[in-house]
Design an enzyme around this catalytic site. Structure first.
Site, PDB file in Angstrom:
ATOM      1  N   GLU A   1       9.123-182.975 -44.746  1.00  0.00           N
ATOM      2  CA  GLU A   1      10.051-182.982 -43.614  1.00  0.00           C
ATOM      3  C   GLU A   1       9.988-184.307 -42.845  1.00  0.00           C
ATOM      4  O   GLU A   1       9.787-184.333 -41.632  1.00  0.00           O
ATOM      5  CB  GLU A   1       9.787-181.777 -42.701  1.00  0.00           C
TER       6      GLU A   1
ATOM      7  N   ASP B   1       8.889-170.341 -46.677  1.00  0.00           N
ATOM      8  CA  ASP B   1       8.430-170.702 -45.337  1.00  0.00           C
ATOM      9  C   ASP B   1       8.321-169.490 -44.424  1.00  0.00           C
ATOM     10  O   ASP B   1       9.195-169.281 -43.581  1.00  0.00           O
ATOM     11  CB  ASP B   1       9.405-171.728 -44.736  1.00  0.00           C
TER      12      ASP B   1
ATOM     13  N   GLU C   1      -2.297-170.326 -45.945  1.00  0.00           N
ATOM     14  CA  GLU C   1      -1.824-170.506 -44.564  1.00  0.00           C
ATOM     15  C   GLU C   1      -0.880-169.371 -44.166  1.00  0.00           C
ATOM     16  O   GLU C   1       0.115-169.111 -44.836  1.00  0.00           O
ATOM     17  CB  GLU C   1      -1.086-171.856 -44.436  1.00  0.00           C
TER      18      GLU C   1
ATOM     19  N   GLU D   1       7.731-167.146 -35.944  1.00  0.00           N
ATOM     20  CA  GLU D   1       8.931-167.979 -36.060  1.00  0.00           C
ATOM     21  C   GLU D   1      10.117-167.229 -36.669  1.00  0.00           C
ATOM     22  O   GLU D   1      11.211-167.226 -36.112  1.00  0.00           O
ATOM     23  CB  GLU D   1       8.611-169.226 -36.885  1.00  0.00           C
TER      24      GLU D   1
ATOM     25  N   GLU E   1      12.196-155.886 -40.779  1.00  0.00           N
ATOM     26  CA  GLU E   1      12.811-156.186 -42.077  1.00  0.00           C
ATOM     27  C   GLU E   1      14.101-155.380 -42.255  1.00  0.00           C
ATOM     28  O   GLU E   1      15.104-155.901 -42.754  1.00  0.00           O
ATOM     29  CB  GLU E   1      11.830-155.862 -43.201  1.00  0.00           C
TER      30      GLU E   1
HETATM   31  C1  GCU Z   1       8.566-174.809 -40.625  1.00  0.00           C
HETATM   32  C2  GCU Z   1       8.836-174.973 -39.161  1.00  0.00           C
HETATM   33  C3  GCU Z   1       8.586-176.373 -38.691  1.00  0.00           C
HETATM   34  C4  GCU Z   1       7.190-176.817 -39.138  1.00  0.00           C
HETATM   35  C5  GCU Z   1       7.046-176.645 -40.631  1.00  0.00           C
HETATM   36  C6  GCU Z   1       5.638-176.909 -41.126  1.00  0.00           C
HETATM   37  O1  GCU Z   1       9.553-175.445 -41.368  1.00  0.00           O
HETATM   38  O2  GCU Z   1      10.147-174.586 -38.871  1.00  0.00           O
HETATM   39  O3  GCU Z   1       8.704-176.389 -37.311  1.00  0.00           O
HETATM   40  O4  GCU Z   1       6.951-178.125 -38.777  1.00  0.00           O
HETATM   41  O5  GCU Z   1       7.330-175.313 -40.971  1.00  0.00           O
HETATM   42  O6  GCU Z   1       4.958-175.947 -41.449  1.00  0.00           O
HETATM   43  O7  GCU Z   1       5.221-178.040 -41.233  1.00  0.00           O
END
Ligand code: GCU
Length: 674
Positions: free
Chosen positions: A281, A360, A382, A388, A506
């Site tokens: 990301e 995710d 993890e 979220e 769910e």
């Molecule tokens: C998800 C999340 C992000 C976070 C990312 C991660 O995509 O929305 O905010 O940074 O996970 O685990 O690095």
């Protein structure tokens, strides 16, 4: 939260505890011992309204606390033997010759033993004949804060950070200390204190601009047997000291990290190490220099190695700039494709941190096939305690059952019994280090977690990873008793609310493992096509005929091939695939019949109507508890349910309408669809 003690009103129990704790000795001078002493003192004061009387003399005492080296002479041979068989965090809590003993192999064990004893007091157990022998199943039991220096928390749903405020580390560290107490009471032994996305100013955490203050935080956690880690920016040598590259094989870069690490350890001798999100990301990483993740992680590992420091390297690596038209690329494959070929290349002090699912933290995902697939590489699984994608601490979603499913999943990597639980405990492959990490859900809200009942996820996370054999119900009941008291009705009702909540969530959100139908960016509330034509690799492919992602070997992305048999076939063969993951693995017509006899479309309608009704039931159940608790907590949760109901209604109606409009197939029961 759960260390908020109430006077024990059961006369008989109170009398027993007073008499057990007449004359207490605690041996040792370590900060961890002082913490243990302080915890016991607070608990006894809170539950028995009694000041402990301490003695120095073990002979005289009727309650003996200390590590094995301090109190060995006073133990029986068999007790000493029990301890010898345990790890350094192990302990015994035992009654012998009318005395109670809490003895750890080290001071850490002592602290955990004291917490265990307190927990038993809180649930009013009979403590007259204790024979407890305990040690954690997992070596690494970590929590990750996603806190930023400006005081915000990425994916935080409980207010602002308790660590940072307005660009500074907080001066008043009382809340941090309380957090350390909570974490240690459930056995957490490692924490990273800043967001995995390390922004400009946080990059300087590893410099003398911040290290003195970070040391102060590290000391607070150390006194509770918790090691402090920092998330780092892979491009630090460039950002901090203007080096022209961050290439992990470059000599100067390597030297820079060595010196940096030496400096950190001067401040914090028991520093845990680095957490790294690289090439993920848009975060910098080794790919820029045509190096791979092993090159990147090993450079840091070399620098940390002399100090026993660790590199926790995250495997959340995928193409976040995908073209939605490209049906061949599958984000679910990414972690395995990137990391599996690197098995054997990582240094011994590197641990790969792998999200529980391949996407995710969705409401429902299969278990990541990378877990256990690298026999020669230490791994951590993890989890995300922060909700979220599971209701953001507005909607109730007790996540322990989800994590238990992950831990119980049998990968068959080394034959039957190769469960995730055994893999991350280091029992399947000869991992030197392994365990579990999770994203925290706390903030500076008065109740820490926004939704009071979301505390159960933090509590449960710690308890579960200490002992994965505990049931979701046992954990829930422990937490409720400690938090709300031991009234039967309260324990039973909240218990059943918690246990049903993930399924309810769910039901009204993501059907059959499909995921991602959330509002982009914020990830709360429905937006069915919100991610459908985006670059994130998160699609459901609904059209007028059907829905789901074909991840089979023959006609799909081949993701199923990343699993060992029999899982590969179970997921790959349509008729074998479990209903709850059907749309994760297969694209099927709306009229496809599930194992439960319903068609896919009818299942979507049924679960969405049902989910909403179940939220109404949760509300009623909660309302019936009003007279059994304080107004603050009652109102907090009542208000959350009010919001959850609005959310559930929106999900129900949008999902049902969307799929009705796409498919043109009416609900069998003729309920209202828009
Ligand atoms: C998800 C999340 C992000 C976070 C990312 C991660 O995509 O929305 O905010 O940074 O996970 O685990 O690095």
């Amino acid at each position: 939260m759960w260390l908020q003690y109430e006077i024990c009103t059961v006369e008989q129990v109170n009398v027993q505890y007073q008499s057990l704790l007449r004359n207490v000795v605690i041996k040792g001078n370590d900060p961890i011992i002082f913490s243990a002493k302080d915890e016991l003192q607070r608990a006894v004061k809170g539950m028995l309204d009694h000041e402990l009387s301490w003695t120095e003399n073990v002979q005289e005492a009727n309650f003996v606390i200390g590590n094995i080296n301090e109190v060995a002479d006073f133990l029986k041979e068999e007790q000493r033997q029990l301890l010898t068989d345990l790890t350094e965090e192990g302990y015994i809590v035992q009654t012998s010759n009318q005395k109670t003993y809490i003895v750890g192999n080290t001071d850490k064990g002592v602290l955990y033993g004291v917490h265990h004893f307190i927990r038993l007091m809180q649930i009013n157990s009979d403590l007259s004949q204790l024979q407890i022998v305990e040690q954690p199943k997992n070596q690494f039991r970590m929590i990750n804060q996603w806190d930023n220096l400006d005081g915000t928390v990425e994916r935080g749903y409980s207010g602002q950070s308790i660590f940072y405020q307005n660009g500074k580390i907080v001066k008043d560290k009382k809340r941090i200390r309380d957090y350390a107490r909570y974490l240690s009471s459930v056995g957490i032994n490692a924490i990273s204190i800043n967001n995995v996305n390390v922004w400009e100013e946080e990059t300087y955490f590893i410099t003398n601009k911040y290290l003195a203050e970070i040391k102060a935080i590290a000391d607070i956690f150390s006194a509770y047997a918790i090691r402090l880690y920092l998330s780092i920016n892979f491009a630090s040598p460039m950002a901090i000291d203007g080096l022209s590259t961050a290439d992990p094989l470059n000599k100067e870069v390597k030297q820079w990290w060595k010196e940096k690490v030496a400096e950190i350890y001067e401040y914090i001798p028991d520093f845990g190490g680095f957490v790294v999100k690289a090439d993920s990301e848009h975060r910098p990483g080794p790919f820029t220099y045509n190096r791979d993740h092993a090159d990147g992680a090993n450079m840091l590992a070399e620098a940390l190695e002399p100090y026993d420091g660790k590199v926790v390297w995250r495997c959340f690596v995928y193409n976040c700039l995908q073209d939605w038209r490209d049906r061949a690329t599958d984000r679910a494959r990414a972690a395995y494709d990137h990391f599996k070929p690197l098995d054997g290349r990582f240094h011994e002090n590197v641990l790969l941190q792998i999200k529980n699912g391949p996407m995710d933290f969705q409401v429902r995902e299969p278990v990541s096939p990378l877990l256990g697939a690298m026999p020669q590489t230490n791994q951590l699984v993890e989890f995300q305690v922060a909700q979220e994608y599971t209701g953001q601490q507005i909607d109730l979603c007790y996540l322990i059952p989800q994590w238990k499913q992950v831990l119980d999943f049998d990968t068959h990597i080394k034959g039957t019994g190769s469960t995730i639980s055994e893999i991350v405990a280091g029992n399947i492959h000869a991992y030197k280090y392994s365990g579990i990490a999770a994203v925290s859900n706390i903030g500076d809200d008065e109740n820490w977690t926004g939704h009071t009942l979301a505390q159960a996820n933090l509590y449960g996370y710690g308890r579960l990873i200490w002992d994965p054999s505990l049931s979701s119900q046992e954990i829930a009941e422990e937490w409720i008793s400690q938090t709300f008291g031991n009234q039967k009705e309260v324990v039973e009702k909240i218990g059943s609310m918690l246990l049903s909540s993930w399924t309810i969530y769910e039901n009204y959100t993501a059907p059959l493992g499909v995921g991602w139908m959330v509002t982009p960016g914020i990830h709360y509330g429905p937006n069915i096509d919100g991610y459908e034509y985006s670059r994130w690799g998160t699609y459901h492919f609904a059209d007028r005929e059907g829905i789901g992602v074909d991840r089979t070997i023959e006609t799909g992305t081949g993701y199923t091939d990343q699993y060992e048999e029999p899982n590969r076939s179970i997921y790959n063969i349509l008729s074998e695939c479990p209903d709850e993951l059907l749309l994760f693995f297969h694209h099927v017509p709306y009229k496809y019949t599930l194992k439960n006899g319903e068609t896919v479309i009818q299942h979507i309608y049924n679960t969405h109507f049902k989910g909403y009704e179940q939220v109404e039931d949760l509300m009623d159940s909660w309302n019936s508890l009003e007279s059994l608790m304080d107004n603050d907590r009652f109102k907090n949760v009542q208000d959350r349910f009010r919001r959850q109901k609005i959310n559930a209604k929106e999900w129900r109606d949008q999902i049902n309408s969307y799929f009705y409009r796409k498919s043109g197939i009416a609900d069998q029961y003729n309920r209202t669809i828009y």
